[in-house]
Motif scaffolding. Structure first.
Motif, mmCIF file in Angstrom:
data_model
loop_
_atom_site.group_PDB
_atom_site.id
_atom_site.type_symbol
_atom_site.label_atom_id
_atom_site.label_comp_id
_atom_site.label_asym_id
_atom_site.label_seq_id
_atom_site.Cartn_x
_atom_site.Cartn_y
_atom_site.Cartn_z
ATOM 1 N N HIS A 1 14.161 25.026 -16.648
ATOM 2 C CA HIS A 1 13.646 23.655 -16.417
ATOM 3 C C HIS A 1 12.649 23.622 -15.253
ATOM 4 C CE1 HIS A 1 16.366 21.674 -19.194
ATOM 5 N NE2 HIS A 1 17.380 22.338 -18.696
ATOM 6 N N LYS B 1 19.147 27.383 -12.066
ATOM 7 C CA LYS B 1 18.669 25.997 -12.126
ATOM 8 C C LYS B 1 17.567 25.743 -11.108
ATOM 9 C CE LYS B 1 22.017 24.530 -14.942
ATOM 10 N NZ LYS B 1 21.668 24.330 -16.367
ATOM 11 N N TRP C 1 16.033 22.503 -11.282
ATOM 12 C CA TRP C 1 15.921 21.037 -11.266
ATOM 13 C C TRP C 1 17.157 20.473 -10.569
ATOM 14 C CZ3 TRP C 1 14.869 18.034 -16.514
ATOM 15 C CH2 TRP C 1 14.643 16.676 -16.228
ATOM 16 N N GLU D 1 24.170 16.965 -11.606
ATOM 17 C CA GLU D 1 24.776 16.322 -12.781
ATOM 18 C C GLU D 1 25.337 17.309 -13.789
ATOM 19 O OE1 GLU D 1 23.310 12.984 -14.619
ATOM 20 O OE2 GLU D 1 22.707 11.998 -12.763
ATOM 21 N N GLY D 2 24.632 18.431 -13.995
ATOM 22 C CA GLY D 2 25.088 19.401 -14.994
ATOM 23 C C GLY D 2 26.174 20.302 -14.419
ATOM 24 N N LEU E 1 18.557 17.658 -10.480
ATOM 25 C CA LEU E 1 19.409 16.827 -11.329
ATOM 26 C C LEU E 1 20.398 17.675 -12.150
ATOM 27 C CD1 LEU E 1 19.043 13.739 -11.592
ATOM 28 C CD2 LEU E 1 17.968 14.152 -13.809
ATOM 29 N N HIS E 2 19.940 18.836 -12.623
ATOM 30 C CA HIS E 2 20.826 19.713 -13.392
ATOM 31 C C HIS E 2 21.898 20.347 -12.504
ATOM 32 C CE1 HIS E 2 19.494 20.054 -17.599
ATOM 33 N NE2 HIS E 2 18.358 19.561 -17.130
#
Lengths: 538, 538
Positions: A151, A110, A112, A118-119, A114-115
């Motif tokens: 991403h 990852k 990003w 949140e992910g 946010l990922h």
């Protein structure tokens, strides 16, 4: 001409992994092996075979490749980083990737923030540890690592510093290639240029870079080209652009653009000329109709219509074609249509081995007949066999293999799907002899075809090898209901040959009948020409 | 949110001219009018309608538009410059373009010296005179002129000075827009940027510029974007990227890229949300299957699979989608999860005025039946009448207006176009009474429909007002010839009401029969509901 000083560019194919994410595409292990072998022949250096930890089919695929390895290509196994808060050595997905037995592995992580939060629902430092641990572990196990920065572009736009930390972590852990992935496909070419240009300034200058793009903005190929022009040297994509949603960058477009236009060395010249065949082979194996309008490799990619245009392209192809179709194994095609002039008809005739004179009244007659039929709804662009028969008719050289005296078809309907057979009866004359035959089929067109072949096979035994390979119906003037005209196109085949015929009528069965009858007639014509050629060669 | 300060960008649609050059695409005048009206609704400011001098169909199209003009859009007539060594006022093609009666005309001329000397077989100065005379003449006749510089980029690369002279000539003669055409589609984005940047420096700074690209290098959309970023303000393209060879720049990709990503004003926000419907409408009218994987407007463009992914995308769509699908009238699709299936069925039932309970086993039963039928090839998205009958069947509320005991159809074929009638015989029971009827039609489906109505009209006199208004056929799995499954959609009507039914079978007549029978049944259902409502209102 291969220029030896061309800079090298590494193509990384992910048809077998990302490509199979396409909705409606599914492949067996056998299909995957066939495609892998074909990509190897094409000279693709990296072939991503699948994700062995996530998919039992992929586990077997890699095992089978250990039994029969490819000749040249590196097969790459794909995997995520370890999960949050686990020990890398006890991660089943990493054990599965080691068991795949490849020299190279691709690890995606990852980029990003946010990922991550949140992910993955973990912390930003833990994500860095996941990248580091996974790559370091695989290096200690003797694997060479490609790092896919998932991403990447969105991550960079949202949190530049963190995104860069993920890359630095991957480099420090021993990844040999860093690949910028535009996972959501939303990035435009100028952003690719701008972002990679910025990154190149802040990472070690000997870092090897790659690009992985998706086509959600309809710019996947241009995005990859933009990356290459900023110094990226690995390009990931799929054959025919297959992939999730709108697909991945299409290697069938990228390879010729990179090699013929930008002067990079991707594959050998004699391999490049297999590109069109490879594209069609893959679509055949995955059972999707080839895109006839695909750039470079599509059947229409070098098709020409319009009179002046055709005479010009024959004089100087450069003026109407951006590359020579033969370089990628495609070919030029002259198309017949409403807008055709005499020069189209002449060129077409020549391609059928018929020499017509421009000033011959027959040539005009053919053109007139063509226009009449097209205004009636016939279309010869895709029905070249019917067009050849029309030309032979006008020239008086149409052979009469048989003559139909009567044809009837009968159906009982509403008896349920298991009971949909139709009955056809034909009376046909061959060499002055009348034959009456009847046959059933799982529909009226199949019955027509069966009855006619049954009647003719004693006279023309090779007819047994013919088959109806495609059947298309188009209602011409909608909004008049069942009284509308129907155009039927029938594709027939024998061995590797294919030919298409057309029929038009308000009666869908009459239109089908015309196309089926001409399809058989044309097959007989091809066969008799082939026989004549054999005799002539003796 | 419409930002009022967004710079304006003019979209120029050429679906009706360049788009129809696509191999296998043919349109009637009626089709062209329907598409023009739809593009007008979409807010496209320039719609190129055709080449009236070259094509009699286009002459009529423009005449018809004079009778019923569009609301907003400028319809543009397209034409070449005069021929070499002719007088402009006596050129038939220029008289035809004036007769088209449009305010705007687009004139294309040669930019590439090779095309002048080898294609037109004239001199370089005469080509300049052709451009000048044609534009000046049209200006004196009160027309506003867009100049398409054909083969611009190739011409510029081969003979920069001459290419520039053609532009200067067009400007001096009074052209309001200069459009750079990449006619062969071989130019890559970085070349577009470089060449237009050079030109902008040497032509008057108030010259309005446009771009027209083709997709032969798979970069048509990116090429147009590159041009816009150098200052070009008119973008030419086609709906769905239809066009010769590999197609033109796809407006369905360009408009959202320009408007949502680059911040230009192309069309209104509420028009943008019609983009997906417009794309599908056009593919329907030209009878080409929509590209499910098309960027932005394809059915798969916002499709998500996999559990975690789906919950993530629902929590924060931004992380997995490059734009909001609703902005362009598309929608997110979760690739079939049981749950979304049930809620679909519930929503659908509600739209028919049927209240279903989520936990009712009947709801599950409908869902199962629906899935079975869809995997068999049925499609209910466009055949809501058949879907309502299916639901009523499951609920036990399907009324039996008639029962078919037997249905036969018979055709004599090969008797010539004047003699294509089919004979249908039906045995049907109404209120316990058997009726046997036969009827002819100019095709088997018309005969089926006629026989059934003849049998039923004494019981249901209002059936005389029903008519079959559209009939569509799609072959579902190509490459298996006539054994392929056929899906038939029948649209029926009565007064202003329209409803669609579907049938699927390997036998095209069986599929047609299913759809025709359900079409009549649904008409009877609508009528009885209307009568019940009248009674209820008394």
């Amino acid at each position: 001409m291969t220029v030896n000083c061309s800079p090298q560019l590494w193509i990384y194919d992910t048809t077998l992994r990302d490509g199979t994410q396409r909705e409606g595409l599914s492949v067996s292990i056998e299909d995957k092996l066939r495609i892998a072998k074909r990509l190897d022949q094409l000279g693709i250096p990296f072939i991503e075979g699948g994700w062995p930890g996530a998919n039992p089919k992929d586990v077997q695929f890699f095992w089978q490749l250990q039994e029969e390895p490819l000749k040249q290509a590196e097969v790459v196994a794909f995997c995520s980083t370890r999960r949050p808060n686990t020990n890398v050595a006890s991660e089943p997905i990493l054990q599965a990737i080691l068991a795949a037995g490849t020299r190279w592995v691709t690890i995606f992580g990852k980029s990003w923030d946010l990922h991550v939060t949140e992910g993955l629902k973990t912390t930003l430092p833990e994500n860095l540890a996941m990248i580091r641990d996974t790559i370091e572990y695989l290096r200690t196990q003797g694997r060479r690592v490609i790092y896919d920065a998932e991403h990447w572009f969105d991550g960079y736009k949202h949190n530049r510093d963190y995104a860069l930390q993920t890359l630095e972590t991957a480099i420090a852990a021993g990844a040999e290639w860093l690949v910028f992935c535009d996972t959501n496909g939303g990035t435009l070419p100028h952003e690719i240029t701008q972002i990679i240009t910025e990154i190149v300034k802040v990472i070690p200058s000997d870092t090897k870079l790659g690009i992985h793009t998706h086509n959600d903005s309809d710019t996947a190929v241009a995005n990859a080209l933009a990356a290459v022009m900023t110094g990226v040297r690995m390009v990931q994509g799929t054959i025919n652009g297959y992939g999730e949603r709108c697909g991945n960058a299409n290697l069938c477009s990228l390879i010729p653009n990179l090699q013929l236009k930008l002067g990079f060395k991707c594959i050998e010249e004699n391999q490049l000329s297999q590109l069109t065949d490879t594209s069609r082979f893959v679509s055949e194996v995955v059972n999707l109709a080839p895109d006839e309008h695909a750039p470079f490799v599509g059947r229409s990619a070098f098709a020409h219509k319009g009179g002046i245009h055709v005479s010009a392209v024959e004089r100087n192809p450069l003026t109407y074609e951006h590359i020579q179709p033969e370089q990628i194994g495609n070919r030029r095609r002259i198309v017949i249509s409403e807008q055709s002039g005499v020069s189209n008809v002449l060129a077409k005739a020549r391609s059928f081995g018929i020499e017509l004179d421009k000033h011959d009244p027959t040539t005009r007659k053919i053109l007139e007949r063509l226009k009449d039929l097209e205004s009636d709804g016939y279309q010869f662009e895709a029905a070249e066999a019917s067009f050849e028969l029309l030309m032979r008719q006008a020239l008086g050289s149409r052979q009469q293999f048989f003559e139909i005296r009567g044809f009837q078809v009968h159906c009982d309907l509403g008896q349920g799907e298991a009971n949909t057979s139709a009955l056809a009866t034909v009376k046909v004359a061959v060499n002055g002899k009348d034959i009456l035959e009847a046959a059933e089929g799982n529909g009226p067109v199949a019955a027509l075809d069966a009855a006619l072949r049954k009647a003719l096979v004693n006279f023309y035994p090779h007819i047994a090898a013919f088959e109806l390979t495609d059947y298309k119906v188009r209602i011409l003037n909608g909004h008049t209901g069942t009284a509308a005209k129907t155009r039927v196109m029938v594709e027939s085949g024998s061995g590797h040959q294919r030919w298409t015929t057309v029929g038009v009528s308000t009666n869908i069965l009459e239109a089908s009948y015309q196309a089926v009858v001409e399809g058989l007639e044309y097959g007989l014509l091809l066969h008799s020409q082939a026989e004549a050629a054999v005799v002539g060669n003796r």
